[in-house]
Design a protein around this motif. Structure first.
Motif, mmCIF file in Angstrom:
data_model
loop_
_atom_site.group_PDB
_atom_site.id
_atom_site.type_symbol
_atom_site.label_atom_id
_atom_site.label_comp_id
_atom_site.label_asym_id
_atom_site.label_seq_id
_atom_site.Cartn_x
_atom_site.Cartn_y
_atom_site.Cartn_z
ATOM 1 N N GLY A 387 8.535 -2.102 15.745
ATOM 2 C CA GLY A 387 7.177 -1.784 15.321
ATOM 3 C C GLY A 387 6.349 -3.044 15.206
ATOM 4 N N MET A 388 5.354 -3.009 14.334
ATOM 5 C CA MET A 388 4.512 -4.178 14.134
ATOM 6 C C MET A 388 5.271 -5.226 13.337
ATOM 7 N N THR A 389 5.358 -6.420 13.887
ATOM 8 C CA THR A 389 6.104 -7.480 13.223
ATOM 9 C C THR A 389 5.376 -7.957 11.976
ATOM 10 N N ASN A 390 4.096 -8.211 12.099
ATOM 11 C CA ASN A 390 3.318 -8.746 10.983
ATOM 12 C C ASN A 390 2.240 -7.751 10.577
ATOM 13 N N ALA A 391 2.366 -7.209 9.375
ATOM 14 C CA ALA A 391 1.509 -6.122 8.906
ATOM 15 C C ALA A 391 0.289 -6.656 8.167
ATOM 16 N N ASP A 398 3.991 -13.457 16.860
ATOM 17 C CA ASP A 398 4.321 -14.875 16.759
ATOM 18 C C ASP A 398 3.405 -15.639 15.802
ATOM 19 N N SER A 399 2.706 -14.930 14.916
ATOM 20 C CA SER A 399 1.637 -15.564 14.140
ATOM 21 C C SER A 399 2.079 -16.145 12.798
ATOM 22 N N THR A 400 3.282 -15.823 12.325
ATOM 23 C CA THR A 400 3.682 -16.205 10.972
ATOM 24 C C THR A 400 5.038 -16.900 11.042
ATOM 25 N N PHE A 401 5.056 -18.205 10.723
ATOM 26 C CA PHE A 401 6.265 -19.008 10.910
ATOM 27 C C PHE A 401 6.198 -20.210 9.971
ATOM 28 N N ASP A 402 7.292 -20.946 9.925
ATOM 29 C CA ASP A 402 7.337 -22.112 9.039
ATOM 30 C C ASP A 402 7.015 -23.391 9.812
ATOM 31 N N GLU A 403 7.129 -24.540 9.127
ATOM 32 C CA GLU A 403 6.714 -25.801 9.749
ATOM 33 C C GLU A 403 7.605 -26.223 10.909
ATOM 34 N N ASP A 407 10.178 -18.105 12.967
ATOM 35 C CA ASP A 407 9.483 -16.920 12.458
ATOM 36 C C ASP A 407 9.867 -16.623 11.016
ATOM 37 N N ALA A 408 8.880 -16.220 10.227
ATOM 38 C CA ALA A 408 9.144 -15.765 8.863
ATOM 39 C C ALA A 408 9.905 -14.440 8.929
ATOM 40 N N SER A 409 10.649 -14.154 7.886
ATOM 41 C CA SER A 409 11.451 -12.926 7.847
ATOM 42 C C SER A 409 11.597 -12.473 6.407
ATOM 43 N N GLY A 410 12.160 -11.280 6.244
ATOM 44 C CA GLY A 410 12.315 -10.741 4.895
ATOM 45 C C GLY A 410 10.992 -10.219 4.372
ATOM 46 N N HIS A 411 10.829 -10.249 3.043
ATOM 47 C CA HIS A 411 9.594 -9.793 2.419
ATOM 48 C C HIS A 411 8.603 -10.955 2.422
ATOM 49 N N VAL A 530 -5.819 -21.080 23.535
ATOM 50 C CA VAL A 530 -6.023 -19.770 24.150
ATOM 51 C C VAL A 530 -4.838 -18.879 23.796
ATOM 52 N N SER A 531 -4.652 -18.712 22.502
ATOM 53 C CA SER A 531 -3.647 -17.798 21.981
ATOM 54 C C SER A 531 -4.371 -16.734 21.173
ATOM 55 N N TYR A 532 -3.661 -15.699 20.800
ATOM 56 C CA TYR A 532 -4.307 -14.630 20.036
ATOM 57 C C TYR A 532 -4.556 -15.060 18.591
ATOM 58 N N HIS A 533 -3.531 -15.610 17.944
ATOM 59 C CA HIS A 533 -3.670 -15.989 16.539
ATOM 60 C C HIS A 533 -3.200 -17.407 16.234
ATOM 61 N N ASN A 534 -2.857 -18.185 17.238
ATOM 62 C CA ASN A 534 -2.283 -19.513 16.998
ATOM 63 C C ASN A 534 -3.152 -20.639 17.563
ATOM 64 N N GLY A 535 -4.412 -20.642 17.168
ATOM 65 C CA GLY A 535 -5.305 -21.708 17.603
ATOM 66 C C GLY A 535 -6.643 -21.223 18.099
ATOM 67 N N SER A 536 -6.791 -19.928 18.274
ATOM 68 C CA SER A 536 -8.077 -19.346 18.632
ATOM 69 C C SER A 536 -8.993 -19.334 17.400
ATOM 70 N N VAL A 537 -10.236 -18.954 17.607
ATOM 71 C CA VAL A 537 -11.202 -18.780 16.519
ATOM 72 C C VAL A 537 -11.603 -17.314 16.482
ATOM 73 N N TRP A 538 -11.381 -16.669 15.343
ATOM 74 C CA TRP A 538 -11.822 -15.291 15.141
ATOM 75 C C TRP A 538 -13.089 -15.318 14.297
ATOM 76 N N PRO A 539 -14.229 -14.916 14.845
ATOM 77 C CA PRO A 539 -15.469 -14.988 14.071
ATOM 78 C C PRO A 539 -15.426 -14.268 12.733
ATOM 79 N N HIS A 540 -14.745 -13.116 12.648
ATOM 80 C CA HIS A 540 -14.745 -12.428 11.343
ATOM 81 C C HIS A 540 -14.001 -13.242 10.297
ATOM 82 N N ASP A 541 -12.914 -13.867 10.699
ATOM 83 C CA ASP A 541 -12.129 -14.719 9.809
ATOM 84 C C ASP A 541 -12.988 -15.881 9.307
ATOM 85 N N THR A 542 -13.725 -16.488 10.234
ATOM 86 C CA THR A 542 -14.629 -17.585 9.891
ATOM 87 C C THR A 542 -15.785 -17.095 9.026
#
Length: 638
Positions: A387-391, A398-403, A407-411, A530-542
């Motif tokens: 299903g959806m990895t990141n809710a 691939d948007s949520t990970f550590d340094e 990838d992040a996991s669990g709760h 030019v990624s979806y969530h890893n370096g792009s700019v989302w105007p609503h977020d901004t």
């Protein structure tokens, strides 16, 4: 070279074409919500595509066009004027063919075919149902056709029909309709109705719809520049175009063309952004989501009691249970956003707190139980296999990970969701007080204060003077530079004393592109502009960061961010913000680089100019001038 796409829409009918508005290949088609009724619909003149001289979208539902014979050169032999409109009940195509000095007859041909595919199938969903059985009937005779129908019965028994009616008889050869024109000037109208069940064709009124659109922007802020005014006018038209009718009223679609459906997070953020201008639209959002709130436990749809949905679909795959979107509840942030919005609306609609009390209390109950599976006081989600990895809003896998790029996991608890929870608890306190229960209100205020204190202790990143992206399942911090903490300023959870530090980092070289705040810092693992969530700019977020900066008293920084977004819209040919930009640095006299698969328009971004217009209208350090609401939108039944 990128393929361009055009969309005309009203209510739940929409036409997806190529850059010339031709429905000829790929994902193009005539759609009703989640079903493509027609997969082909394009004109030819004397066996060739017409030469397009001009195409202009008068409104989001109306294309005006002038075309000529192919290889027109210096002299036009045949002219073709066209008005293609989409209303709530039909697609109307009006053509006028004019001969200029040519005495020969001309053949006008319409290629048309139906397939009734589910939108998910059109876009490549696995486990498709395959080619549909489509019955075709034309009458009264093949050589004098005045109507043509494509019919299909879905596997669940739903009858669907695309009916075309013609003002002049045509010849039908099983693939195309043709008219032989011998007059100096001839007119032809084709009306297409996308019907289901026992529905009968109903003609639309594009002129009435045009008058409605013209009345939407009568009260624009006089302090806006002409360019900024055009951006806001486009915003208002797009919001109206995105709306579709539900039992509760007009509901904003998340984006065109593939998201003409109710969404939780998307619609709630849209409603938060425009609630002061279109309160009735926001009211529809909370009432619709309340009516579809989770009541039971369902491991396939992720429904839980009190939870607010993520997405609802109505196509054949969903009706047959092949997709979980009936509704699908794969989000952890819609539920606190829902409570917060009810709190914000209750001042304008005093009866709303009592009307929706069972729903916002159920939502609060979910936040304290299923929404916090390890009971540590933070709202979390758990990635789902298959299903959806990141809710959360950065919902790509691939948007949520550590340094280290793992990838992040669990709760997983992300920073902005805790802000939504804080705002929801504050809203709950106000709702209880409005109902004459101050003791309950005090309890929720205390809960909000405890969350804020624990948030500051747990999420603060002292080495960067910023906040962590979130907490991993083992409670280790995700030390990754992202836009989310700046976004969280909007919610009020970040103390005013720390807002300047957040602004400094968010507007620093790693995150600030010049067009907006990058979703991921340039020095982080996985950074890609030019990624979806890893370096792009989302105007609503901004934009939410800009509102948060203003809320924190950092108006100069807020104006800088708002101005950049308006500049991005002004750089587009249609004065419209894209769903997201590439994260390349801004260069002089160069527009932002668009993301290839962005929605156009997209609901969040249509709402931004309204939400930020007061900021861009500010002069220097002065207070913003009043920005009048668009009462005309409400009066038309939004």
């Amino acid at each position: 070279m990128l393929k361009t796409r055009s969309v005309l829409k009203e209510n739940d009918l929409y036409l997806v074409g190529d850059g010339q508005h031709r429905v000829a290949e790929g994902e193009s088609g005539f759609y009703r919500r989640d079903t493509r009724y027609l997969r082909l619909y394009f004109w030819q003149l004397d066996g060739e595509d017409p030469h397009h001289l001009m195409q202009h979208e008068r409104y989001p539902f109306w294309l005006h066009e002038h075309a000529a014979n192919a290889e027109v050169g210096y002299t036009m032999k045949v002219g073709l004027a066209r008005d293609l409109t989409v209303t709530a009940t039909e697609v109307c195509d009006r053509l006028t063919l004019t001969r200029y000095g040519s005495e020969q007859a001309h053949r006008l041909t319409l290629c048309v075919a139906g397939d009734f595919q589910d939108m998910f199938e059109v876009r490549g969903w696995p486990g498709a149902l395959g080619e549909r059985e489509v019955r075709v009937e034309a009458g009264p005779s093949p050589d004098a056709v005045t109507w043509l129908e494509f019919r299909h019965i879905a596997q669940d028994g739903l009858r669907q029909c695309a009916r075309l009616e013609f003002s002049a008889p045509a010849r039908w050869d099983g693939e195309r309709l043709s008219w032989v024109v011998t007059e100096a000037q001839a007119e032809l109208t084709v009306r297409t109705f996308l019907l289901q069940g026992d529905e009968a064709p109903v003609r639309g009124d594009p002129q009435a719809l045009a008058r409605e659109y013209d009345g939407l922007h009568a009260d624009l802020n006089a302090a806006l520049t002409p360019g900024d005014r055009r951006v806001v006018e486009r915003s208002v038209h797009d919001l109206r175009s995105l709306a579709f009718q539900t039992e509760q009223g007009l509901f904003p679609a998340a984006g065109l063309p593939w998201f003409v459906a109710p969404f939780g997070r998307d619609s709630l953020i849209i409603a938060h952004l425009v609630r002061d201008f279109f309160p009735e639209l926001a009211l529809t959002v909370v009432r619709f989501l309340a009516a579809h709130q989770g009541r039971n436990y369902d491991p396939q749809t992720l429904e839980e009691p009190g939870k607010i949905l993520h997405e609802v679909r109505t196509g054949e795959l969903t009706r047959l249970g092949r997709t979980p979107h009936r509704p699908y509840y794969a989000t952890c942030d819609a539920t606190p956003l829902f409570v917060w919005l009810i709190g914000e609306l209750s001042g304008r609609f005093p009866a709303l707190a009592a009307e929706l009390r069972p729903h916002w209390e159920a939502a609060l109950g979910w936040m304290l139980t299923d929404g916090d599976p390890d009971r540590d006081g933070f709202i979390e989600y758990t990635p789902q296999a298959g299903g959806m990895t990141n809710a959360v809003w950065k919902d790509s896998g691939d948007s949520t990970f550590d340094e280290w790029g793992v990838d992040a996991s669990g709760h997983i608890a992300t920073v902005e969701v805790q802000g939504y929870a804080y705002a929801a608890y504050r809203a709950a306190a106000g709702l209880y007080r409005s109902l004459g229960e101050p003791e309950q209100g005090g309890e929720w205020d205390e809960r909000a204060q405890r969350l804020q204190a624990r948030f500051q202790e747990t999420f603060w990143w002292p080495e960067r003077g910023y906040y962590y992206h979130g907490l991993n399942g083992d409670k280790s911090p995700l030390r990754v530079l992202v836009s989310n903490p700046a976004h969280a300023l909007w919610t009020g959870i970040i103390p005013a004393s720390h807002a300047p530090e957040v602004a400094r980092v968010a507007l620093g070289d790693e995150l600030w592109s010049g067009w907006g705040i990058r979703t991921l810092g340039t020095g982080e693992p996985r950074y890609n502009p030019v990624s979806y969530h890893n370096g792009s700019v989302w105007p609503h977020d901004t934009a939410l960061a800009a509102l948060g900066l203003a809320r924190s008293g950092l108006r100069r920084e807020a104006r800088q961010v708002a101005r950049a977004l308006f500049d991005g819209a002004l750089a587009a040919p249609d004065q419209r913000l894209s769903e997201l930009f590439a994260g390349f640095p801004r260069e002089p006299h160069t527009p932002p680089v668009p993301y290839p698969a962005a929605c156009h328009p997209q609901g969040w971004d249509a709402a931004i100019p309204l939400a930020l217009a007061a900021l861009v209208a500010e002069v220097g350090e002065g207070e913003p001038q009043d920005f009048a609401p668009f009462a005309a939108f409400e009066s038309q039944g939004a």
